[in-house]
Scaffold this active site. Structure first.
Site, PDB file in Angstrom:
ATOM      1  N   GLU A 153      55.007  25.417  45.532  1.00 54.61           N
ATOM      2  CA  GLU A 153      55.636  24.179  45.500  1.00 54.61           C
ATOM      3  C   GLU A 153      56.783  24.173  44.789  1.00 54.61           C
ATOM      4  O   GLU A 153      57.059  24.111  43.662  1.00 54.61           O
ATOM      5  CB  GLU A 153      54.683  23.014  45.038  1.00 54.61           C
ATOM      6  N   GLU A 155      59.365  18.062  54.892  1.00 50.15           N
ATOM      7  CA  GLU A 155      58.942  19.211  54.070  1.00 50.15           C
ATOM      8  C   GLU A 155      58.879  20.346  55.081  1.00 50.15           C
ATOM      9  O   GLU A 155      59.384  21.606  54.886  1.00 50.15           O
ATOM     10  CB  GLU A 155      57.503  18.832  53.572  1.00 50.15           C
ATOM     11  N   HIS A 208      52.978  23.581  56.992  1.00 60.73           N
ATOM     12  CA  HIS A 208      53.162  22.378  57.949  1.00 60.73           C
ATOM     13  C   HIS A 208      53.655  23.155  59.214  1.00 60.73           C
ATOM     14  O   HIS A 208      53.932  24.182  59.367  1.00 60.73           O
ATOM     15  CB  HIS A 208      53.687  21.173  57.414  1.00 60.73           C
ATOM     16  N   HIS A 249      55.998  25.761  50.467  1.00 58.38           N
ATOM     17  CA  HIS A 249      55.881  24.188  50.330  1.00 58.38           C
ATOM     18  C   HIS A 249      56.766  23.526  49.433  1.00 58.38           C
ATOM     19  O   HIS A 249      57.410  24.120  48.635  1.00 58.38           O
ATOM     20  CB  HIS A 249      54.263  23.538  49.933  1.00 58.38           C
TER      21      HIS A 249
END
Length: 321
Positions: A285, A148, A111, A203
């Site tokens: 993740e 995040e 992101h 992430h």
């Protein structure tokens, strides 16, 4: 004025001179003998000292040689005893200090902190090979509001520092310096253009409360449109395995309890960053931001340093084979 003595006779004078000459010769001989003995003793002492500090049968230092092969990054070392002593200045020592020298690693911080200011741009659809998908998303956040995108940048910068210390060239897809994105297809192209030996996209998940733990996402076999993962499925799986092992050890985290069957591994064909990659790539993740226990870890700077160490070590193990 007289002191009562008499002038010496010629005979007495000759005797005195002879005596003086004899004494001079004896003294000179003694001095020469003493000097010779001292010199021999000094040389003997020096030789003894040298013998005490020189190992029997020692050989000239071996500088060793190193070499990398493909994506394994294997390093060859020879002459361990002498090479260890060459660490400060020898070629072999420097190679061991920089085991990833010549390797390229792309870190993809998930992101972008500014994505929420450009929702129209990141909603644009892009081709991911077997489908079309939005350019990017804003990512998730903890219940307390820690984004995040902030987490991924912080951990990625820590990973970069660790890898560069080992000699790797580290390329970022973004460093908080772009208005938004990049889009998922461009993220893949950045790794491809860099001819990266490994790419890791960092992430944190946004699953429901009670779902906790980390997992690594590897590419599925995809051969459609612009996507062809046939050459990267196997090495990406090897990279995933190393990350699962090292990340778990470094953070004392467990694999996710809500997917992957507790293995810490999932395989997907719907992520453009994986589908369009031509070099080994995975996503990690690191935990679930929506779970209270995981969020406490993700927001802790010390834990993030451990997470970075786990990621860096997993990449290193993969590259060194």
């Amino acid at each position: 004025m007289s002191n009562g003595s008499f002038p010496p006779t010629p005979g007495r004078l000759r005797g005195a001179l002879v005596t003086v000459a004899v004494v001079a010769v004896v003294c000179a001989a003694g001095w020469l003998a003493w000097y010779a003995l001292r010199d021999d003793g000094g040389r003997d002492a020096g030789a003894a000292a040298e013998a005490r500090h020189t190992p029997t049968g020692s050989a000239a230092p071996h500088t060793g040689d190193t070499g990398g092969t493909g994506h394994t990054g294997q390093t060859s070392h020879t002459g361990s005893g002498q090479a260890d002593r060459a660490d400060d200045s020898g070629t072999s020592g420097n190679s061991r200090k920089k085991p990833l020298k010549g390797m390229v690693v792309v870190i993809d911080p998930g992101h972008n902190p500014h994505n929420n200011e450009h929702t129209a741009e990141i909603a644009r659809q892009v081709d991911i090979g077997n489908a079309r998908k939005e350019c990017d998303t804003t990512g998730t956040a903890t219940n307390s509001g820690y984004p995040e995108a902030s987490y991924t940048l912080d951990v990625s910068r820590r990973v970069r520092k660790l890898l560069e210390a080992q000699g790797a060239k580290v390329v970022f897809t973004q460093d908080g310096d772009r208005r938004y994105g990049p889009c998922v297809d461009e993220r893949a192209r950045i790794g491809n253009r860099a001819h990266a030996d490994a790419v890791v996209s960092v992430h944190a998940d946004g699953a429901g409360p009670g779902n906790r733990g980390f997992h690594v996402i590897a590419p599925a076999p995809v051969h459609r449109g612009k996507a062809d993962t046939s050459k990267i499925v196997a090495p990406s799986r090897a990279l995933a395995d190393q990350l699962i092992s090292r990340f778990g050890q470094a953070t004392e985290s467990k694999p996710a309890n809500y997917l992957g069957g507790g293995s810490g591994l999932t395989v997907r064909d719907d992520l453009g960053g994986l589908n369009l990659s031509t070099v080994p790539k995975v996503f990690i993740e690191c935990g679930n931001m929506r779970d209270r226990e995981d969020a406490a870890r993700l927001t802790d700077a010390h834990w993030r340093e451990q997470a970075a160490r786990g990621i860096a070590q997993g990449i290193t193990d993969f590259l060194r084979g």
